[in-house]
Design an enzyme around this catalytic site. Sequence first.
Site, PDB file in Angstrom:
ATOM      1  N   ARG A  77       0.857  -1.180   0.000  1.00 24.33           N
ATOM      2  CA  ARG A  77       0.000   0.000   0.000  1.00 24.33           C
ATOM      3  C   ARG A  77       0.898   1.236   0.000  1.00 24.33           C
ATOM      4  NH1 ARG A  77      -2.861   3.178   4.474  1.00 24.33           N
ATOM      5  NH2 ARG A  77      -4.001   4.626   3.136  1.00 24.33           N
ATOM      6  N   HIS A 121      -3.066  10.922   0.259  1.00 24.93           N
ATOM      7  CA  HIS A 121      -2.564  10.720   1.627  1.00 24.93           C
ATOM      8  C   HIS A 121      -1.905  12.035   2.063  1.00 24.93           C
ATOM      9  CE1 HIS A 121      -1.230   7.364   4.573  1.00 24.93           C
ATOM     10  NE2 HIS A 121      -0.924   8.512   5.152  1.00 24.93           N
ATOM     11  N   GLU A 166      -7.833   8.477   5.702  1.00 28.27           N
ATOM     12  CA  GLU A 166      -8.211   9.072   6.981  1.00 28.27           C
ATOM     13  C   GLU A 166      -8.727  10.512   6.878  1.00 28.27           C
ATOM     14  OE1 GLU A 166      -4.832   8.665   9.558  1.00 28.27           O
ATOM     15  OE2 GLU A 166      -5.098   6.530   9.775  1.00 28.27           O
ATOM     16  N   ASN A 299      -7.817   1.617   9.377  1.00 32.83           N
ATOM     17  CA  ASN A 299      -6.544   1.819  10.085  1.00 32.83           C
ATOM     18  C   ASN A 299      -6.829   1.790  11.577  1.00 32.83           C
ATOM     19  OD1 ASN A 299      -5.491   2.273   7.565  1.00 32.83           O
ATOM     20  ND2 ASN A 299      -5.022   4.439   7.886  1.00 32.83           N
ATOM     21  N   TYR A 301      -4.871   1.960  15.486  1.00 31.66           N
ATOM     22  CA  TYR A 301      -3.677   2.092  16.330  1.00 31.66           C
ATOM     23  C   TYR A 301      -3.976   1.888  17.814  1.00 31.66           C
ATOM     24  CZ  TYR A 301      -1.098   3.519  12.257  1.00 31.66           C
ATOM     25  OH  TYR A 301      -0.490   3.501  11.029  1.00 31.66           O
ATOM     26  N   GLU A 357      -3.653  -0.112   7.843  1.00 32.05           N
ATOM     27  CA  GLU A 357      -2.521   0.348   8.665  1.00 32.05           C
ATOM     28  C   GLU A 357      -2.694  -0.176  10.064  1.00 32.05           C
ATOM     29  OE1 GLU A 357      -1.668   4.582   8.932  1.00 32.05           O
ATOM     30  OE2 GLU A 357      -2.077   4.827   6.795  1.00 32.05           O
TER      31      GLU A 357
HETATM   32  C1  FCB Z   1      -1.793   7.308  10.350  1.00 31.93           C
HETATM   33  C2  FCB Z   1      -1.343   7.864   9.020  1.00 31.93           C
HETATM   34  C3  FCB Z   1       0.037   7.412   8.615  1.00 31.93           C
HETATM   35  C4  FCB Z   1       0.981   7.400   9.797  1.00 31.93           C
HETATM   36  C5  FCB Z   1       0.388   6.617  10.933  1.00 31.93           C
HETATM   37  C6  FCB Z   1       1.291   6.490  12.136  1.00 31.93           C
HETATM   38  O1  FCB Z   1      -2.764   8.131  10.906  1.00 31.93           O
HETATM   39  O2  FCB Z   1      -2.217   7.465   8.005  1.00 31.93           O
HETATM   40  O3  FCB Z   1       0.493   8.250   7.585  1.00 31.93           O
HETATM   41  O4  FCB Z   1       1.286   8.691  10.167  1.00 31.93           O
HETATM   42  O5  FCB Z   1      -0.816   7.214  11.335  1.00 31.93           O
END
Ligand code: FCB
Length: 458
Positions: A77, A121, A166, A299, A301, A357
């Site tokens: 990607r 992006h 995002e 995505n 985290y 992600e």
């Molecule tokens: C996401 C972004 C990516 C990177 C990660 C850590 O929000 O899409 O570009 O910065 O976080």
Amino acid sequence: MAKHHFPGEFLWGTATSAQQIEGGRHEGGRGESIWDRFATLPGKIADGSRPDMTCDHFNRWQEDLDLMTSLGMGAYRFSISWPRILPAGRGKVNPAGLDFYDKLVDGLLEAGIQPFPTLYHWDLPQVLQDEGGWAERGIIDAFTEYTTAVARRLGDRVTRWTTHNEPWCIATLGHEEGHHAPGHTDPAESLRVAHHLLLSHGLSTAVIRNEVPSAEVGIVLIHCPAMPASPTDADVDAARWFDGFFNRWYLDPLFRGRYPEDAVWDRVERGHLLGSDLPFLHDGDLEIIAAPLDFLGLNYYSRNVMRMGREGRPEAVAVAPVEERTTMGWEVYPQGLEDSLLRVHRDYAPGSIYVTENGAAYTDPAPVAGRIADPRRIAYLRSHLLAVHRAIAAGVPVRGYFAWSLLDNFEWGHGFEQTFGLCALDPDTLDRIPKDSAFWYRDAAMANAVDDGEDPAP
Ligand code: FCB
């Protein structure tokens, strides 16, 4: 140790973005992006760095391709740089820009790695920002023009496309909180930006389908589950507020063709909207936004634990001890990925989901005998892949996973201080040095399976 196998067609990949790895700021006819400009403003990038060179992927793409091959990757990607394709934002296409991605796509396909490009992006051509950027509806024509140029050139070889990465980050971090380019702090503007991003997604999707009949098209959203810090009504409401602001503001228009009513009222209460009639919404917009998607890119985290703070302001609380956080300060909470996948599947039912992600920033030690030991990143990847595995077992159609990121790179406002890469860069030579996590991920991809492991605590 139990081994957990993924479905036969499951895609294993890594993710990057153009602004974060390409460099080549003044090469190949590229124009200026809003991040090039933002980075020149004092205090905007933590370490004072500029994204002029970053990983020099523009010149080392072949080496990066070989790296992915050596790691057994099945997909990649990446994002396409709008200012490389249309240095003036619209109008004259820069052939050298298209050539760059043309070669990259050919190289990927020869290596048996599926290209998975994202059109936007975050690197808007600065000239378009000078005209008002995403806050102005007129930008949508420029985005579809850009989409047409790219789809026409790559559409004979690329089948999976994503439009935006995002939109929440673009709208909120860039236009409401000011931490990202273009650095604005206007909540009403951020709502217009979000709407124009969604609408441009819908129109760009139609362009791609028209140019590339076999295309599968999606959008990438960041998803962050919100949990109340306590069972009190106030804290439950704070979690609802965050979910509406962060997740449903995008999911609802895309999958249900409407903005979430409660979240609209939250904005009215705060004075960001005058009434529930959204001034930026034109007849027919929502039908365009809600055009069916082939997949959703998700995505993930971390999660947010929310409480109602003073004066009725919802706020996130840090519940996890420092040892259970990455250097970004984000709690390591793999269960949140399973929860996110189950929730999106239950409430919105996209036909396919890719985890586009997921990854962790940690401070890595210097190489010892050529090896970089990063056991916490391995533990992060393993626990999150196991969460994906559980979601698949529960019936969620997750088709692939992309680790963020292939390389340590320009982490936006954090500059080079936050390192998410599976591979480090030698600071002098920019040589790529795979960390232990890269080898671990390679082995998982090759086996199409993850075991329970005996990782240290996060
Ligand atoms: C996401 C972004 C990516 C990177 C990660 C850590 O929000 O899409 O570009 O910065 O976080």
